[in-house]
Design a protein around this motif. Structure first.
Motif, PDB file in Angstrom:
ATOM      1  N   GLY A  72      -1.622   4.985   5.614  1.00  0.00           N
ATOM      2  CA  GLY A  72      -1.225   6.240   5.004  1.00  0.00           C
ATOM      3  C   GLY A  72      -2.385   7.198   4.864  1.00  0.00           C
ATOM      4  O   GLY A  72      -2.215   8.410   4.967  1.00  0.00           O
ATOM      5  N   ARG A  73      -3.551   6.648   4.674  1.00  0.00           N
ATOM      6  CA  ARG A  73      -4.702   7.541   4.576  1.00  0.00           C
ATOM      7  C   ARG A  73      -5.059   8.127   5.925  1.00  0.00           C
ATOM      8  O   ARG A  73      -5.558   9.248   6.020  1.00  0.00           O
ATOM      9  CB  ARG A  73      -5.895   6.803   4.000  1.00  0.00           C
ATOM     10  N   LEU A  74      -4.834   7.337   6.947  1.00  0.00           N
ATOM     11  CA  LEU A  74      -5.213   7.821   8.276  1.00  0.00           C
ATOM     12  C   LEU A  74      -4.309   8.933   8.768  1.00  0.00           C
ATOM     13  O   LEU A  74      -4.772   9.916   9.343  1.00  0.00           O
ATOM     14  CB  LEU A  74      -5.168   6.666   9.279  1.00  0.00           C
ATOM     15  N   VAL A  75      -3.058   8.746   8.539  1.00  0.00           N
ATOM     16  CA  VAL A  75      -2.128   9.768   9.008  1.00  0.00           C
ATOM     17  C   VAL A  75      -2.145  10.913   8.007  1.00  0.00           C
ATOM     18  O   VAL A  75      -1.974  10.689   6.814  1.00  0.00           O
ATOM     19  CB  VAL A  75      -0.707   9.198   9.130  1.00  0.00           C
ATOM     20  N   PRO A  76      -2.349  12.111   8.498  1.00  0.00           N
ATOM     21  CA  PRO A  76      -2.477  13.222   7.546  1.00  0.00           C
ATOM     22  C   PRO A  76      -1.182  13.471   6.802  1.00  0.00           C
ATOM     23  O   PRO A  76      -0.110  13.569   7.404  1.00  0.00           O
ATOM     24  CB  PRO A  76      -2.841  14.412   8.440  1.00  0.00           C
ATOM     25  N   GLY A  77      -1.323  13.590   5.535  1.00  0.00           N
ATOM     26  CA  GLY A  77      -0.167  13.947   4.728  1.00  0.00           C
ATOM     27  C   GLY A  77       0.778  12.819   4.429  1.00  0.00           C
ATOM     28  O   GLY A  77       1.915  13.030   4.044  1.00  0.00           O
ATOM     29  N   CYS A  78       0.316  11.633   4.616  1.00  0.00           N
ATOM     30  CA  CYS A  78       1.220  10.512   4.425  1.00  0.00           C
ATOM     31  C   CYS A  78       0.681   9.514   3.432  1.00  0.00           C
ATOM     32  O   CYS A  78       0.831   8.304   3.592  1.00  0.00           O
ATOM     33  CB  CYS A  78       1.473   9.804   5.754  1.00  0.00           C
ATOM     34  N   ARG A  79       0.046  10.011   2.428  1.00  0.00           N
ATOM     35  CA  ARG A  79      -0.623   9.060   1.556  1.00  0.00           C
ATOM     36  C   ARG A  79       0.342   8.301   0.680  1.00  0.00           C
ATOM     37  O   ARG A  79       0.190   7.120   0.450  1.00  0.00           O
ATOM     38  CB  ARG A  79      -1.622   9.802   0.678  1.00  0.00           C
ATOM     39  N   LYS A  80       1.293   9.018   0.172  1.00  0.00           N
ATOM     40  CA  LYS A  80       2.142   8.321  -0.803  1.00  0.00           C
ATOM     41  C   LYS A  80       3.548   8.209  -0.277  1.00  0.00           C
ATOM     42  O   LYS A  80       4.476   8.711  -0.888  1.00  0.00           O
ATOM     43  CB  LYS A  80       2.182   9.129  -2.100  1.00  0.00           C
ATOM     44  N   LEU A  81       3.654   7.606   0.857  1.00  0.00           N
ATOM     45  CA  LEU A  81       4.977   7.497   1.418  1.00  0.00           C
ATOM     46  C   LEU A  81       5.469   6.071   1.341  1.00  0.00           C
ATOM     47  O   LEU A  81       4.683   5.130   1.431  1.00  0.00           O
ATOM     48  CB  LEU A  81       4.956   7.928   2.885  1.00  0.00           C
ATOM     49  N   PRO A  82       6.739   5.901   1.227  1.00  0.00           N
ATOM     50  CA  PRO A  82       7.274   4.544   1.325  1.00  0.00           C
ATOM     51  C   PRO A  82       7.062   4.003   2.729  1.00  0.00           C
ATOM     52  O   PRO A  82       6.855   4.740   3.674  1.00  0.00           O
ATOM     53  CB  PRO A  82       8.757   4.744   1.026  1.00  0.00           C
TER      54      PRO A  82
ATOM     55  N   LEU B  96      -0.460  -4.412  11.704  1.00  0.00           N
ATOM     56  CA  LEU B  96      -0.904  -3.181  11.042  1.00  0.00           C
ATOM     57  C   LEU B  96      -2.380  -2.952  11.264  1.00  0.00           C
ATOM     58  O   LEU B  96      -2.817  -1.816  11.473  1.00  0.00           O
ATOM     59  CB  LEU B  96      -0.602  -3.268   9.547  1.00  0.00           C
ATOM     60  N   ASP B  97      -3.116  -4.027  11.247  1.00  0.00           N
ATOM     61  CA  ASP B  97      -4.543  -3.904  11.543  1.00  0.00           C
ATOM     62  C   ASP B  97      -4.758  -3.260  12.890  1.00  0.00           C
ATOM     63  O   ASP B  97      -5.553  -2.333  13.061  1.00  0.00           O
ATOM     64  CB  ASP B  97      -5.163  -5.300  11.562  1.00  0.00           C
ATOM     65  N   GLU B  98      -4.028  -3.782  13.841  1.00  0.00           N
ATOM     66  CA  GLU B  98      -4.159  -3.276  15.199  1.00  0.00           C
ATOM     67  C   GLU B  98      -3.788  -1.800  15.269  1.00  0.00           C
ATOM     68  O   GLU B  98      -4.450  -0.999  15.921  1.00  0.00           O
ATOM     69  CB  GLU B  98      -3.229  -4.102  16.088  1.00  0.00           C
ATOM     70  N   ILE B  99      -2.728  -1.480  14.576  1.00  0.00           N
ATOM     71  CA  ILE B  99      -2.285  -0.092  14.594  1.00  0.00           C
ATOM     72  C   ILE B  99      -3.337   0.817  13.974  1.00  0.00           C
ATOM     73  O   ILE B  99      -3.647   1.897  14.495  1.00  0.00           O
ATOM     74  CB  ILE B  99      -0.944   0.036  13.846  1.00  0.00           C
ATOM     75  N   ILE B 100      -3.891   0.353  12.885  1.00  0.00           N
ATOM     76  CA  ILE B 100      -4.924   1.162  12.231  1.00  0.00           C
ATOM     77  C   ILE B 100      -6.108   1.348  13.154  1.00  0.00           C
ATOM     78  O   ILE B 100      -6.654   2.458  13.282  1.00  0.00           O
ATOM     79  CB  ILE B 100      -5.337   0.491  10.914  1.00  0.00           C
ATOM     80  N   ASN B 101      -6.480   0.262  13.802  1.00  0.00           N
ATOM     81  CA  ASN B 101      -7.595   0.398  14.743  1.00  0.00           C
ATOM     82  C   ASN B 101      -7.278   1.400  15.835  1.00  0.00           C
ATOM     83  O   ASN B 101      -8.127   2.205  16.230  1.00  0.00           O
ATOM     84  CB  ASN B 101      -7.907  -0.956  15.379  1.00  0.00           C
ATOM     85  N   HIS B 102      -6.059   1.328  16.299  1.00  0.00           N
ATOM     86  CA  HIS B 102      -5.699   2.228  17.380  1.00  0.00           C
ATOM     87  C   HIS B 102      -5.736   3.676  16.926  1.00  0.00           C
ATOM     88  O   HIS B 102      -6.232   4.550  17.639  1.00  0.00           O
ATOM     89  CB  HIS B 102      -4.304   1.873  17.882  1.00  0.00           C
ATOM     90  N   VAL B 103      -5.232   3.914  15.745  1.00  0.00           N
ATOM     91  CA  VAL B 103      -5.235   5.287  15.249  1.00  0.00           C
ATOM     92  C   VAL B 103      -6.662   5.786  15.090  1.00  0.00           C
ATOM     93  O   VAL B 103      -6.986   6.908  15.470  1.00  0.00           O
ATOM     94  CB  VAL B 103      -4.470   5.377  13.915  1.00  0.00           C
ATOM     95  N   GLN B 104      -7.499   4.916  14.557  1.00  0.00           N
ATOM     96  CA  GLN B 104      -8.890   5.342  14.398  1.00  0.00           C
ATOM     97  C   GLN B 104      -9.548   5.589  15.735  1.00  0.00           C
ATOM     98  O   GLN B 104     -10.306   6.555  15.906  1.00  0.00           O
ATOM     99  CB  GLN B 104      -9.661   4.274  13.631  1.00  0.00           C
ATOM    100  N   TYR B 105      -9.194   4.753  16.685  1.00  0.00           N
ATOM    101  CA  TYR B 105      -9.749   4.942  18.024  1.00  0.00           C
ATOM    102  C   TYR B 105      -9.314   6.273  18.597  1.00  0.00           C
ATOM    103  O   TYR B 105     -10.126   7.023  19.158  1.00  0.00           O
ATOM    104  CB  TYR B 105      -9.290   3.778  18.896  1.00  0.00           C
ATOM    105  N   LEU B 106      -8.044   6.572  18.458  1.00  0.00           N
ATOM    106  CA  LEU B 106      -7.555   7.832  18.994  1.00  0.00           C
ATOM    107  C   LEU B 106      -8.211   9.007  18.292  1.00  0.00           C
ATOM    108  O   LEU B 106      -8.574  10.003  18.936  1.00  0.00           O
ATOM    109  CB  LEU B 106      -6.037   7.904  18.842  1.00  0.00           C
ATOM    110  N   GLN B 107      -8.376   8.898  17.025  1.00  0.00           N
ATOM    111  CA  GLN B 107      -9.000  10.017  16.319  1.00  0.00           C
ATOM    112  C   GLN B 107     -10.446  10.183  16.752  1.00  0.00           C
ATOM    113  O   GLN B 107     -10.941  11.317  16.885  1.00  0.00           O
ATOM    114  CB  GLN B 107      -8.910   9.790  14.816  1.00  0.00           C
ATOM    115  N   ARG B 108     -11.107   9.088  16.985  1.00  0.00           N
ATOM    116  CA  ARG B 108     -12.477   9.193  17.469  1.00  0.00           C
ATOM    117  C   ARG B 108     -12.512   9.851  18.838  1.00  0.00           C
ATOM    118  O   ARG B 108     -13.388  10.670  19.142  1.00  0.00           O
ATOM    119  CB  ARG B 108     -13.115   7.807  17.534  1.00  0.00           C
ATOM    120  N   GLN B 109     -11.539   9.474  19.660  1.00  0.00           N
ATOM    121  CA  GLN B 109     -11.477  10.091  20.981  1.00  0.00           C
ATOM    122  C   GLN B 109     -11.306  11.587  20.876  1.00  0.00           C
ATOM    123  O   GLN B 109     -11.930  12.354  21.623  1.00  0.00           O
ATOM    124  CB  GLN B 109     -10.276   9.519  21.747  1.00  0.00           C
ATOM    125  N   VAL B 110     -10.441  11.967  19.947  1.00  0.00           N
ATOM    126  CA  VAL B 110     -10.212  13.398  19.786  1.00  0.00           C
ATOM    127  C   VAL B 110     -11.498  14.091  19.383  1.00  0.00           C
ATOM    128  O   VAL B 110     -11.835  15.167  19.900  1.00  0.00           O
ATOM    129  CB  VAL B 110      -9.110  13.650  18.750  1.00  0.00           C
TER     130      VAL B 110
END
Lengths: 337, 209
Positions: free
Chosen positions: B144-154, A169-183
């Motif tokens: 959930g915070r990162l993905v828009p609109g997905c804060r309180k999802l299972p 999950l850590d990795e995934i979060i990092n990746h998402v943040q990276y992609l958003q930064r790229q955007v």
């Protein structure tokens, strides 16, 4: 190994055959073993006949705390009768192995493997399947979550190696943040570049040629050769540049093997850009090629015929004199042509 | 198959719009294949271009287009390409639409982006096992915070949305990069090319949009 198990098993399942015993007829036997032995038992060659079981076994392979599995509440665990089929037995063996970690609560429900590698785990009293509705639901839920996690792992590069939910999950979060930064960065670039360009159609052409020349020609797969003769897909050759044609041809021939998924969709796209040049054929007989027949004839005419697989409304290109009603099925198209 | 052109599995993914969890998973295409198709790329690039153009026209000509506006336009275009089948896309589209700030202002009072961790981070773990569970939960919340609109999802839904979102973001990055490169290349190159090239495509573009 079997010898060790035998005496342990004897008090519990006297009637159990050695093979049955070794495959984990009772978890108590396994509990009695030192951890490495138990692992060996787990990875017995005869054991993993079922890939799912292997999976489970792998998951339960964190056996570190098994040494502390001193308490073997044999009275608690009702020694399950040797199951008729080996599979169930083995599964039980795996699960009981996995369960036999540190604390053996006296819970009947199984703890799910969603919590990867938890040091404590409920011990399942049952064997094989969890008949308790709670555990069933829980297990279903966990499996769902795990499936999605796996999907995510494949999506995010470099996640397959990592084990452990938290790290993944850590990795995934990092990746998402990276992609958003790229955007953000790219949007800054685009904003900088924006005002200076006409960019109404030019960039379409450019981006198309840079990105997708090959992909556009997906529909052509089968009729590649004929394609070359006609003007191909000049989807992006709207500019009328000869180079683009050639480029298209080469890319076409290259990409012939691209899977033809959305044929109609592609035609739709092709039609869109085929407006300018008046050769709409490619899209038409792309469809045919996808269907695998009638391609040759269709080539020349049918320029505006097939138009729109109903996808029209999306981009609302009206130029394509929609001679053809939105055809959904291939047969219809054939007939029409 | 497709009356809807946008996604490769348009018909199978349509059931997604109905919020039946049972139906959801089976016909849903995996996000990689769904977002990687050439059709999607073209679709998105087209939308992006239109959005950019609209953005540029909307803002005054003299000032340069804000990067934030570009980003929002790009995100909206992406969400549109998702056809509202995923939660995050709906959240983006509706978020832009109603313009949350106005609503909140009407409610009175300042809008505060409450970033404060109300619960705090409970570090207490009853057992070593629970600690890991908490870590996982923390991560999930963060996701959930990162993905828009997905804060309180299972968790299951969240992971699904996240997968879709990641795939979509990759498409977005790819497209925007290509676009930016193309544009900057075009700017650098001689202006005549642009004009001649722009004539014809301009026609389509106008009609297309």
């Amino acid at each position: 190994m079997e010898d060790e198990i035998q005496p342990l098993l004897n008090p519990t399942t006297a009637s159990a055959s050695p093979s049955v015993a070794t495959s984990g007829a009772s978890f108590t036997a396994l509990l009695g073993l030192p951890p490495n032995r138990a692992v060996e038992l787990l990875h017995e060659p005869t054991f993993p006949s079922d890939p799912a079981l292997v999976d489970r076994a792998a998951r339960f392979s964190v056996f570190a705390a098994a040494a502390a599995a001193s308490s073997a509440p044999s009275p608690e665990v009702s020694p399950p009768p040797p199951p008729p089929e080996t599979a169930k037995k083995r599964k039980d063996g795996a699960s009981t192995n996995g369960k036999a970690k540190v604390k053996k609560g006296k819970h009947a429900e199984e703890d799910t493997d969603g919590e990867n590698k938890l040091p404590y785990v409920h011990v399942r009293a049952r064997r094989g399947q969890a008949t308790d509705s709670h555990s069933l639901a829980e297990r279903a839920r966990r499996e769902k979550i795990n499936a999605r996690m796996k999907l995510l792992q494949e999506l995010v590069p470099g996640c397959s190696k990592i084990s452990g939910t938290a790290l993944v999950l850590d990795e995934i979060i990092n990746h998402v943040q990276y992609l958003q930064r790229q955007v953000e960065y790219l949007s800054m670039r685009l904003a900088a570049v924006n005002p200076r360009i006409d960019f109404s159609g030019l960039d379409t052409f450019l981006s198309a040629t840079t990105m997708e020349c090959g992909r556009l020609t997906i529909g052509n797969a089968k009729v590649g050769t004929e394609l070359d003769q006609q003007q191909q897909q000049p989807v992006w050759s709207e500019v009328g540049v000869s180079d683009s044609d050639q480029m298209n041809s080469t890319t076409n021939s290259k990409r012939l093997q691209i899977q033809l998924q959305q044929n109609q969709l592609q035609q739709f796209w092709h039609v869109d850009f085929l407006n300018t040049q008046n050769h709409l054929q490619p899209s038409v007989w792309e469809r045919d090629t996808v269907m695998g027949s009638t391609a040759p004839h269709v080539q020349r005419e049918e320029q505006h015929s097939f138009v729109g697989p109903g996808a029209v409304p999306l981009l609302s290109f009206d130029r394509v004199n929609p001679v053809a009603p939105p055809i959904q099925s291939n047969q219809q198209l054939k007939m029409e042509l | 198959m497709a009356s809807v052109p946008s996604s490769s599995s348009s018909s199978p993914s349509q059931p997604k719009t109905r919020k039946k969890p049972g139906q959801n998973s089976s016909p849903a295409p995996p996000p990689q294949t769904k977002w990687r198709t050439g059709t999607q790329e073209r679709l998105y690039s087209r939308r992006l271009v239109d959005a950019l153009r609209a953005t540029r026209d909307r803002t005054q000509v003299q000032e340069s287009v804000g990067s934030r506006a570009v980003k929002e336009a790009a995100d909206s275009a992406l969400a549109l390409t998702a056809r509202g089948q995923s939660r995050w896309s709906r959240a983006i589209l509706f978020g832009r639409n109603s313009c949350r700030r106005k609503l909140l202002v009407k409610a009175g009072g300042k809008i505060r982006r409450h970033r404060r961790k109300q619960h705090g981070v409970p570090p207490v773990a009853a057992e070593p096992g629970v600690l890991k569970e908490q870590k996982v939960k923390e991560r999930l919340r963060k996701l959930g915070r990162l993905v828009p609109g997905c804060r309180k999802l299972p968790a299951a839904t969240l992971l699904e949305e996240a997968a879709d979102y990641v795939a979509a973001l990759e498409l977005q990055v790819r497209t925007m990069r290509a676009l930016a490169d193309a544009l900057s290349a075009a700017t650098v190159s001689a202006p005549e090319e642009e004009e001649t090239a722009a004539v014809d495509p301009m026609a389509i573009a106008e009609q297309g949009s």
